[in-house]
Design a protein around this motif. Sequence first.
Motif, short mmCIF file in Angstrom:
data_model
loop_
_atom_site.label_atom_id
_atom_site.label_comp_id
_atom_site.label_asym_id
_atom_site.label_seq_id
_atom_site.Cartn_x
_atom_site.Cartn_y
_atom_site.Cartn_z
N LEU A 138 60.02 17.53 -12.55
CA LEU A 138 58.45 17.17 -12.29
C LEU A 138 57.63 17.16 -13.31
CD1 LEU A 138 56.34 16.61 -10.13
CD2 LEU A 138 56.06 19.14 -9.90
N ARG A 139 57.16 16.11 -13.79
CA ARG A 139 55.97 16.09 -14.80
C ARG A 139 54.94 15.06 -14.48
NH1 ARG A 139 60.56 13.15 -14.89
NH2 ARG A 139 60.55 10.78 -15.20
N CYS A 140 53.74 15.70 -15.02
CA CYS A 140 52.47 14.96 -14.72
C CYS A 140 51.73 14.49 -15.89
CB CYS A 140 51.35 15.93 -13.74
SG CYS A 140 52.16 16.50 -12.42
N VAL A 141 50.97 13.24 -15.96
CA VAL A 141 50.51 12.80 -16.94
C VAL A 141 49.19 12.01 -16.47
CG1 VAL A 141 50.50 10.80 -18.72
CG2 VAL A 141 52.66 12.10 -18.09
N THR A 142 48.18 12.01 -17.25
CA THR A 142 46.94 11.73 -17.13
C THR A 142 46.53 10.65 -18.04
OG1 THR A 142 44.68 12.01 -16.61
CG2 THR A 142 45.32 13.62 -18.03
N HIS A 143 45.79 9.67 -17.76
CA HIS A 143 45.40 8.59 -18.64
C HIS A 143 43.93 8.39 -18.90
CE1 HIS A 143 49.36 7.03 -18.87
NE2 HIS A 143 49.36 6.98 -17.40
N ASN A 144 43.30 9.12 -17.96
CA ASN A 144 41.87 8.87 -17.98
C ASN A 144 40.90 10.37 -17.79
OD1 ASN A 144 42.17 9.59 -15.27
ND2 ASN A 144 41.57 7.36 -14.73
N LEU A 145 41.68 11.63 -17.81
CA LEU A 145 41.20 12.85 -17.53
C LEU A 145 40.82 13.25 -16.08
CD1 LEU A 145 39.44 13.66 -20.93
CD2 LEU A 145 41.69 14.02 -20.09
N GLN A 146 40.99 12.11 -15.38
CA GLN A 146 40.60 12.43 -13.69
C GLN A 146 41.61 12.29 -13.10
OE1 GLN A 146 37.51 9.23 -13.16
NE2 GLN A 146 36.30 9.93 -14.58
N LYS A 147 42.48 11.17 -13.08
CA LYS A 147 43.51 11.24 -12.03
C LYS A 147 44.82 11.34 -12.98
CE LYS A 147 41.43 9.72 -8.39
NZ LYS A 147 41.69 10.23 -6.91
N MET A 148 45.97 12.00 -12.41
CA MET A 148 47.09 12.15 -13.01
C MET A 148 48.33 11.75 -12.16
SD MET A 148 47.86 16.22 -12.98
CE MET A 148 48.31 17.04 -11.19
N ILE A 149 49.10 11.19 -12.97
CA ILE A 149 50.55 10.52 -12.07
C ILE A 149 51.51 11.52 -12.45
CG2 ILE A 149 52.06 8.65 -12.12
CD1 ILE A 149 49.96 7.11 -12.96
N CYS A 150 51.85 12.26 -11.29
CA CYS A 150 53.20 13.15 -11.29
C CYS A 150 54.48 12.31 -10.94
CB CYS A 150 52.91 14.29 -10.24
SG CYS A 150 51.59 15.31 -10.66
N ALA A 151 55.44 12.33 -11.54
CA ALA A 151 56.77 11.89 -11.27
C ALA A 151 57.95 12.75 -11.43
CB ALA A 151 57.10 10.60 -12.44
N TRP A 152 59.05 12.57 -10.43
CA TRP A 152 60.33 13.28 -10.55
C TRP A 152 61.42 12.67 -10.45
CZ3 TRP A 152 56.38 12.75 -6.99
CH2 TRP A 152 56.60 11.99 -5.55
N ASP A 153 62.33 13.41 -10.50
CA ASP A 153 63.78 12.92 -10.31
C ASP A 153 64.60 13.51 -9.13
OD1 ASP A 153 63.45 11.42 -12.91
OD2 ASP A 153 64.37 13.05 -14.06
N VAL A 154 65.41 12.60 -8.43
CA VAL A 154 66.36 13.13 -7.17
C VAL A 154 67.45 13.00 -7.74
CG1 VAL A 154 66.46 12.77 -4.89
CG2 VAL A 154 64.23 12.25 -5.82
N SER A 155 68.58 13.94 -7.24
CA SER A 155 69.74 13.96 -7.64
C SER A 155 70.48 12.97 -6.80
CB SER A 155 70.47 15.56 -7.59
OG SER A 155 70.36 15.80 -6.13
N PHE A 156 70.18 12.73 -5.44
CA PHE A 156 70.78 11.93 -4.50
C PHE A 156 70.65 10.28 -5.06
CE2 PHE A 156 70.89 9.01 -0.98
CZ PHE A 156 72.25 9.24 -0.51
#
Length: 1092
Positions: free
Chosen positions: A36-54
Motif C-alpha cells: 500500500l502506498r499513498c501519494v498526494t499531488h495537491n496536499l488535499q487529496k491523496m491517491i492510495c494504490a496497492w497490489d494484489v497477489s491474485f
Amino acid sequence: MWKNSGICYLLALAVLCLRSLTHSQEIGSLGHPKNLRCVTHNLQKMICAWDVSFKGRHGQTDFCYTTDDFPLPVCFKTKEKRIEIAVPESSTTVTITTNSISGTTLATKGFEIHKKDISFVPLTPRILSLTPDFSTSTLNLKWSDNGSVFPSGLDAFWQIQILRKEAMEKVTQVTYYSKLTHEDTILSWNWTSDMPLECTSHYVKIRCYINVTQFAGPKDWSDWSPVEEVPGKDTEPDGSGVFPQDTVVAVGSDVTICCVHEEGQQIQRMTYGPEIYPLIHLSSRSSAIRVLNASASDASGTNVVCMLSETEMDGTVLFVGYAPDIPQNLSCETSNFLIIKCTWKPGRPSGLYGKRRTKYSLFERISGKNVSCEVNEMNRERVCGFPVLPDQKTYNFTLGVSNPVGQTESSILVDLTQRVRPKTPEKLTVSGNSSTSVHLRWFINGSFAELRLLCQIEINSGHSEQKLHNVSIPGGKYSTYTAHLNMLHPYTKYQFRVRCSTADHFWKWSDWSRVEEHTTWEAPPARGPDIWRERSPSGKTLKVFWKPLALSEANGKIVSHEVSCYMLETPLEYKEVIEPSNSTEIKLGKNDCVITVVAKNHAGLSPPSRITSVELPNDNVKTDRAVAMGNGIYISWNSYPNMTCGYIVKWCHSSGSEPCRVDWQKFPSNTTDAVIKSALFRPGVRYNFSLYGCKSSGYQLLKNIAGYMKELPPKRAPNFTVEETSSDSILVKWEDIPIEDCQGFLEGYRLSFAKGEKDALKPRLSESGSPELKVKNITDLTKKSLKILDLQGKTSYQLDLQAYTAGGLSPPNSLYVVTKEDSVGLIIAILIPVAVVVLLGVIASIFCYRKREWIKETFYPEIPNPENSKALQFQKNICEGNKALKTLEMNPCTPNSVEVVETQSAAPKIEDTEMMSPAADTTVLADGSDSETENHVVVSYCPPIIEEEISNTPMDESVGSSQVVYIDIQSMYQPQIKPEEEREIDLVTTAGYKPQMQLPISALKMESRSPAEEELDKSAGYRPQANTNTWNMDTPDSPGSVESNNENASFGSPCSINSRQFLLPPKDDEDSPKPSNVGWSFTHFFQNKPND
C-alpha cells in the motif's frame, strides 16, 4: 479384519482433514492485498494504490479507513487497485478486503498509514505554448503553475530541458524559480539558442518541484511533461538555405552558421570570409560551422558561403559590431525658447551602418512625449531637438540608444530657464564722431522677454591688450540691442565683437559675433617727446635728439616737431622739423640756452619738452663694467645727493658703416641701478654707456660703463709666435685681440701643449684626451708672453692658444714647435751604456778569476801529463845509479837511421829497429833479403824540424834526413793479417794519436813477426817511446846503454807521425830544443803551471 478396517478408516479421515486444511489455506491466500502506498499531488487529496497477489479476475475491493479524529470507518468499493481520499491530519488505519467475482471474500488485510508515509509529487506540468523566434533564434515557453490548488507563498522550481537533433541530444537544462500565489499563473521563459533554429529540430520538456516545508512525507519531482517540438528547416521537404540570414552579432561572439540543403545534395565546404571552417554534422540535410570570437566586420559585413558543387552555392552575410556605449556628457539647452537641443558624445563607434545603425530616441517623462532623433554618424557629437512645451519649464529627458546588438540609455533633468545659451549676435555695427567713444548695435534671434541678458564686448587694439566690457540689457523678443563705450584712445583702430548670455542664471556664452573695426578721431598729443642733446667737440653747435611718441601718446599722426632755443626767455633759434627726422642741430657759439621741443599732429600741439644745454665739468670720470643679463645689460651707480632731477643713461647703437644712433633712458633721482633693454641689442657686441646726473644748473657726466647684453666666446684666438726655443723650453708671445672680436670681457688666455706631429687630421688638443696634455692658464691680461719649461729635447710639440670670456673659449690657434737637441743628454746617453758594459766586464773578470778553478774543471778539464805515467818512466835506481842515463832527447842532428840491437839478456830482443826519416825513400824489402829486418821493430819518431846541418853523423849513411820515424808498437796488439789480404796499407788512414803504453819487453815476441806486420808497423801513427833496454847506445845522448835493464825507459815526449813537434815537451830539460812554430791557444789561458 475389523481391526485393520478401523485403522484404514482413521487414516482416510486424517488425509481428508489434511486436504481440507490445505484447500482452505489456498483459498485464503488468493487476492491478498499488499504494498500500500499513498501519494498526494495537491496536499488535499491523496491517491492510495496497492497490489494484489491474485493474478486472475476478482470482484470488487472494499477499502475502509479510520482516523484518530473519525473513529467510524469510511468505506469505499472499487474495482481498481487505487482510490483517492482526503489527506488525513493524523495517522490512518486502512482495511482492504478483496472479493471474488461471486462476492466471496478472498482476503482482508489492514494497514497503518502515517503522515510520513505519504509522498508529495506535484502534477505533471502542461506546456501551454512553445513559440520560436527565428530572427533571434529564441524559444518562448509558456505553462501554468497550477497554483490555485496550493497555499500561497510556496517555492516552486521548474526544470526545463532543451534537446536538439533527431536523436534528442541534451543541449541544456535550466532551473526556473517561481512563487505560488494560490492562483493559476501563466509562467513564461525565453531561451536563445547558440544555433539558428532553422538548422535542426529543437525539443522542450518541463517538470516541477514544490518545496512544502510543513509536509512530513517525502517530496519528489513531478514527471516530465510531454515533449514539445520546434521543427527545423531540414524536416521540410523544400527547406534549404544558409542560416541565420543577414544577422547582426556582437564582437567577440561565438557564432554557429548552418547550411540546409535538399535531399541528394552534399556540402563540399563552408567559408567565413576567406577562411574555410570544418563542418559539424547535424542531420542528413544539415551541417554547420562554428566561428569563435568573431571580430568586427566591414560596413558591408562578412560573407558566408556554402559550396554544394562547383557551380551551385548558397550563402548569407554576417554583420559583427559593438553594442552602443552609454551616452556621455548628455546636456540639454535652448537658444531661443523654441527648441531644446540635447547633445552628447556617443563613445565607441558600433561599426554598424545603414538599417543596422545605432538609433536614438528622446523621451520626456513628465509630458510622456517621445521623439526620434536623426543624427549624423560622421559627427563626433550627436544633436537631437525637442520642442519647448507651453507652460513647462522643467524637463526630464531619457535618451535611449539601441542597435541590433544591444541598447542603453542616459537621463538628465533640466530647468530650461537655467539652460539658456542665446544664438550668435548678428548685424553688429559701430559708429561714433568722438576721439574717445563709440556706439554699438546688434540683433539676437530669440524670445527673451522674461529674462535679462548679459552681453560681453571685446575691445582689441593693435597697441594695447584686449579688454572685455560687460553690459546688462533687458531681454526682448527678436530685438535689437545697443551699447555705448567711452574711455577710448584717440586715433586708435579698434576691433569689436559681442557675445551674450542670461544674467540671472548664467549657463554658457553664445558664440562670438563677427569682428567689426572702427578708428577713433585724432586728439592733440598727450605729452611732449623725450629729448636729449649733445654738444659738438668744438662746443659751437648743439645736436638735439627726440624719441617718437607712442601711438597711445601721439593721439594722431605726428607731422612735425617744433624746436626752439631760448636764452633768458629770449628766443635764439626756431626750427620745424618734418617727420620722420628725429634730430636737428642748433648753432650756439659759446652761449648756453634752454631747448624746447613740441610734437604736432592734425589735432594740435603737445606740451613742450625742455632741456638745458649746460654741461657741468667732472675731472674724475671712471669706466666700469656692466653685467650681461642675457635679455639686457645691468648697470649700477652710487647715489649722488646733489643730482636733484634724476639720471640719464645714454648709449649709442652702431651697425657697421651707418652713423651711430644715440639712445638714452631717464631715471628718477632715487634710482641707483637699472637693466637697460633694447630690441637693437645683439649678443657679443660691446656697448658704451654714459651716466649723466641732472642738476638744476645742468647735466654732469658721472662715469662711463661698457657692457654686453650676452657675452660670447671670442671669435678667434690671439695670433702668437715662438720667439725662442731651447732643449727644454719654449718662449711664446702673442698679440691683443681686437675688441670687436672679443665678444665679451677677456678673462684670460689658455695655453695647451702636448707632444705631437703636424697632422691636419689630428683632433684639437682639448679634444684629444691625451694624458700628456698640459694647460697653462694666464689670467694676467697685461702679460703677452710665456715661457714653457721642463720640455724634452729634440721633440715636436703642438701648442694651442685660446682666449676666453664669460661666454666660453675661442677657437684655438695652433703651432708646432720642435725643441733643440740636448747635447748633455746625448753625452750621458752614450756614457751610461759604456759604463754599464765596462762595469759588467769588470764584474765578469772578477767572477771568472775567482771561479777559474771551477770554470776550468767544468769547461776545460786537465789532460793527464804523460811524463807522470808510470808506464813510460825509468826505474829510479837506473837514473840514480848512472847519471849518464837519459831519456831519448833530440839533438840538433839528422840521423839517417837508428838501429836498436837486442842484447843477449833474458828480455826479448828487438833487432834492427830502424829510425827513418820521412824524407828518405827508405823501403823495407818484402822478400826479407836483409837478415836483420826480420827481427827488429821500426819505430817512427818525429822530432821537431831543425833546419841546420849536423856535421857529425853517427853512421856512415849518405842520407841527410832530420826525422826519426817511430813505428807504432801497438801493432803487436793488432790482429794477425792474413797473407791473402791486401798487404799495402794507407799510412794516412792508419796514422793517429796513440796513447803511451807501459809494455814489458818480455811480452814482445818479435821472432814470429811477418813482413806484413812489419809493413803495418811502418804505417802506424803515434808510438810511445820504447824501453831503453832495447836500444843500442852509440852516443852519450842516446836514451840508454846496452847495460841498462830498465824496462820502462822513456824516449821523451810522444809525437804523432803527422806532427813536427813534441806533444808534451820536457819540463826540466831547458837545453832541449824548443818548437819554433808553437802557437797560442785559448786553452793556455786555463792551463795550470806544471807541478815541479
